[in-house]
Design an enzyme around this catalytic site. Structure first.
Site, short mmCIF file in Angstrom:
data_model
loop_
_atom_site.label_atom_id
_atom_site.label_comp_id
_atom_site.label_asym_id
_atom_site.label_seq_id
_atom_site.Cartn_x
_atom_site.Cartn_y
_atom_site.Cartn_z
N GLU A 293 0.46 -1.21 0.02
CA GLU A 293 -0.07 -0.21 0.00
C GLU A 293 0.99 1.32 -0.28
O GLU A 293 1.62 1.29 1.10
CB GLU A 293 -0.72 -0.33 1.12
CG GLU A 293 -1.83 1.00 0.85
CD GLU A 293 -2.54 1.28 2.10
OE1 GLU A 293 -3.89 1.78 2.10
OE2 GLU A 293 -2.84 0.19 3.30
N ASP B 130 1.45 1.30 4.45
CA ASP B 130 2.08 -0.30 4.78
C ASP B 130 3.75 0.53 4.52
O ASP B 130 3.50 0.51 3.66
CB ASP B 130 1.49 -1.56 4.22
CG ASP B 130 0.00 -1.75 4.29
OD1 ASP B 130 -0.22 -1.05 5.68
OD2 ASP B 130 -0.44 -2.08 3.65
N ASP C 87 -1.26 -1.31 7.72
CA ASP C 87 -2.47 -0.74 9.56
C ASP C 87 -3.50 -1.44 9.19
O ASP C 87 -3.61 -2.56 8.14
CB ASP C 87 -2.01 0.83 8.58
CG ASP C 87 -2.79 0.71 7.29
OD1 ASP C 87 -3.18 -0.67 6.28
OD2 ASP C 87 -3.10 1.62 7.25
N SER D 53 -6.19 -0.96 6.88
CA SER D 53 -6.60 -0.95 5.81
C SER D 53 -6.30 -1.38 4.71
O SER D 53 -4.70 -1.61 4.83
CB SER D 53 -7.75 0.34 5.12
OG SER D 53 -6.61 1.26 5.35
N HIS E 73 69.84 -94.40 20.74
CA HIS E 73 70.81 -95.02 21.62
C HIS E 73 72.44 -94.16 21.99
O HIS E 73 73.55 -94.69 22.81
CB HIS E 73 71.29 -96.52 21.64
CG HIS E 73 72.07 -97.26 20.37
ND1 HIS E 73 71.55 -97.39 19.18
CD2 HIS E 73 73.73 -97.30 20.58
CE1 HIS E 73 72.28 -97.88 17.97
NE2 HIS E 73 73.94 -97.62 19.06
N ASP F 289 64.88 -96.17 17.76
CA ASP F 289 65.87 -95.81 17.75
C ASP F 289 66.57 -94.65 16.91
O ASP F 289 67.70 -94.73 16.12
CB ASP F 289 67.10 -97.08 17.77
CG ASP F 289 68.38 -96.89 17.95
OD1 ASP F 289 68.61 -96.06 18.84
OD2 ASP F 289 69.81 -97.20 17.54
N SER G 142 76.75 -96.62 14.67
CA SER G 142 75.63 -96.67 15.28
C SER G 142 74.86 -94.81 14.72
O SER G 142 75.69 -93.82 15.10
CB SER G 142 75.41 -96.84 16.04
OG SER G 142 74.93 -97.63 16.85
N1 ARG Z 1 75.22 -100.44 17.96
C1 ARG Z 1 76.50 -100.50 16.88
C2 ARG Z 1 76.83 -99.12 17.20
O1 ARG Z 1 76.77 -98.95 18.80
C3 ARG Z 1 76.27 -100.45 15.54
C4 ARG Z 1 75.61 -102.00 15.59
C5 ARG Z 1 75.28 -102.43 13.73
N2 ARG Z 1 75.54 -103.68 13.88
C6 ARG Z 1 75.59 -103.92 12.82
N3 ARG Z 1 75.73 -105.60 12.63
N4 ARG Z 1 75.03 -103.81 12.17
O2 ARG Z 1 77.96 -98.87 16.67
#
Ligand code: ARG
Length: 530
Positions: A67, A77, A114, A116, A321, A383, A477
């Site tokens: 307005e 306004d 306002d 109006s 052994h 062994d 052995s």
């Molecule tokens: N026991 C054995 C060592 O102390 C070995 C024997 C092996 N013997 C055999 N006849 N093949 O040496």
């Protein structure tokens, strides 16, 4: 006046329009009921409040109707804008204020009507933007995301490096780094450096070595190295190329093994000086130097007492052994204390002559002794024993381990037995002796020993000729009974010298401990598996 005003507001309650807070960077604001006519007698307050550093720009739509009065400025306004100390408006009529750049982060828009008039009102959209930050250059070998022509307040960018490079900031490496454009038009941080991944010096390989593919020994991303083993006494296991490349993460990586290293395992059963067919021993006799590089002499109190065989580079297989205080068959069941002390004997490798020094000999100490768990001293069952050397043997043409057996061999297979044991004259030989004999049928051997009330169990192998003559004897052995595996060309350990009735008698056979049967135990104790 006050009373009348409040009475009026009861009659025509003004709309609730003063609780408008805009905190977003963009928005749309319009008069109540827009595009329908706005309510009368209202005071609407719209607040845009943003963080310092943003500058708000207002954009009024063209459709604008408040307005008006032909002579007086907006007496009824109006819309009025405060931006900090600045003021914009009042605005009314049908001409849109258009675009207003306030350069302020806090804007209050007051809209008053306002009691109006019928007018449609107004609508605006606003945006807020901060000052731009300086142009950002990506680091060499890196990039900036997102990539834009300009960055302004609050914009964040991530700096990432190309594959094989890492973000380096204040000495710390990371995947990526973020910087932000701040209100003063400065970046929060300097652009970091992209540093090439470095695998560093390759880990050392026991009995092997690494060579660099590049002449300047580069260890960075995509450089290559080649692992090799000390030939010809060590070979790579598993049998892989040994090539490694520095990957993007900075690790040496092989196509076959990934980050794992190969190992260098001793080569077994392939003597440099091999037995030719012509040199085959028929009657038994002196061995040739270096043809049984796996043989070990067990030495105690100044004389040899047993033989053994080298497996891997720090283990000896011998007879259980051999390691007892008393070697006699008639001994009562020994207690563990009757096992000789590891420090009481010496193991000599590279040995040839019985009583005289050899240039090739290596003296070793025993670190520990492992007797087969099923060993029975009274019957010589199982062994077999293992001796851990206190240091690694130096493998060469005269010292090399023997391979493991891989299958049961048929009777009559020719085997070679060697040792420094007694000869028939009950004298020690000058040097290592060896014989070539056939394996004996198990049943036949059993039968032969049954007459003597001796039992041949499944863990024993017999060998020898019916007429006797060639046999191991006392002192042999623990020593090796070997045969050549024609398929692999490697010599393998079939048995260890164990016992017999006399030496070389007819219808008697030498008895050996069966290595194949003990193999699971040997591998478990020694960890050797080549
Ligand atoms: N026991 C054995 C060592 O102390 C070995 C024997 C092996 N013997 C055999 N006849 N093949 O040496």
């Amino acid at each position: 006046m006050c009373v009348r005003f409040s009475a009026l507001s009861i009659v025509f309650p003004a709309v609730e329009c003063s609780d408008n807070l805009f905190a977003q960077r963009n928005g749309v604001i319009h008069s109540p009921d827009f595009p329908n006519s706005y309510p009368k007698s209202s005071d609407c307050l719209y607040r845009i409040e943003l963080e310092e550093g943003f500058f708000i720009t207002l954009q009024f739509e063209d459709s604008f109707d408040i307005e008006d009065h032909p002579e007086v400025t907006c007496p009824y306004d109006y819309i009025k804008i405060t931006a900090g100390v600045k003021e914009f408006g009042p605005f009314c009529g049908e001409r849109s204020p258009g675009r207003i750049e306030t350069r302020s982060n806090i804007i209050h828009i007051l809209f008053h009507s306002d009691n109006s008039g019928e007018n449609r009102g107004w609508k605006l959209s606003y945006t807020a933007i901060g000052d731009p930050c300086p142009l950002l250059e990506p680091p060499p070998n890196g990039r900036i995301d997102p990539s834009q022509a300009t960055y302004t307040f609050k914009d964040q960018v991530v700096i990432t490096c190309n594959t094989g490079y890492n973000v380096l900031k204040d000495g710390v490496e990371s995947e990526s780094f973020q910087v932000e454009c701040m209100k003063d038009g400065m970046w929060s941080n300097k652009v970091p450096v992209c540093q090439i991944a470095d695998c560093k010096a390759p880990p050392r390989l026991e009995h092997g070595f690494a060579t660099f593919s590049s002449p300047d020994n580069l260890t960075t991303f995509q450089s290559g190295i080649q692992y090799s083993c000390q030939q010809p006494f060590y070979q790579m296991m598993p049998n892989v190329s040994g090539t490694y490349t520095c990957n993007a993460k900075g690790f040496w990586q092989s196509p076959e093994l990934g980050r794992r290293l190969p190992t260098c395992q001793p080569v077994c059963g392939k003597p440099r000086f091999s037995r030719s067919l012509l040199a085959r021993i028929s009657r038994g006799g002196h061995a040739q130097r270096g043809m049984s590089p796996w043989i070990a002499m067990l030495h105690r109190n100044g004389r040899p007492f047993c033989g053994g065989s080298l497996i891997g580079n720090r283990w000896i297989v011998t007879a259980a052994h051999c390691l007892h205080e008393e070697l006699e068959l008639e001994d009562p069941v020994p207690r563990s204390s009757s096992i000789i002390s590891p420090s009481s004997f010496t193991i000599i490798l590279g040995k040839h002559r019985t009583q005289r020094r050899d240039d090739t000999e290596q003296h070793m100490q025993a670190g520990a002794i492992f007797v087969h768990p099923s060993y029975k001293p009274a019957t010589f069952e199982h062994d077999i024993a293992l001796v851990a050397l206190s240091e690694e043997a130096r493998l060469n043409d005269y010292v090399m381990p023997i391979c493991f057996p891989d299958s049961v061999l048929p009777k009559d297979t020719m085997v070679i037995v060697s040792g420094w044991g007694k000869q028939f004259l009950k004298r020690l030989p000058e040097a290592l002796m060896e014989i070539e004999i056939p394996l004996t049928d198990h049943a036949l051997c059993k039968e032969a020993y049954a007459k003597l009330q001796k039992v041949i169990t499944d863990d024993m192998i017999c060998a020898g000729e019916k007429q006797g003559g060639k046999d191991a004897c006392s002192g042999d052995s623990g020593g090796p009974m070997v045969t050549l595996n024609n398929r692999t060309g490697e010599w393998q350990l079939i048995g260890t010298v164990s016992w017999g009735d006399g030496c070389g008698l007819n219808d008697r056979y030498g008895v050996y401990s069966n290595v194949l049967l003990a193999l699971p135990w040997i591998k478990e104790v020694t960890g050797v598996d080549y």
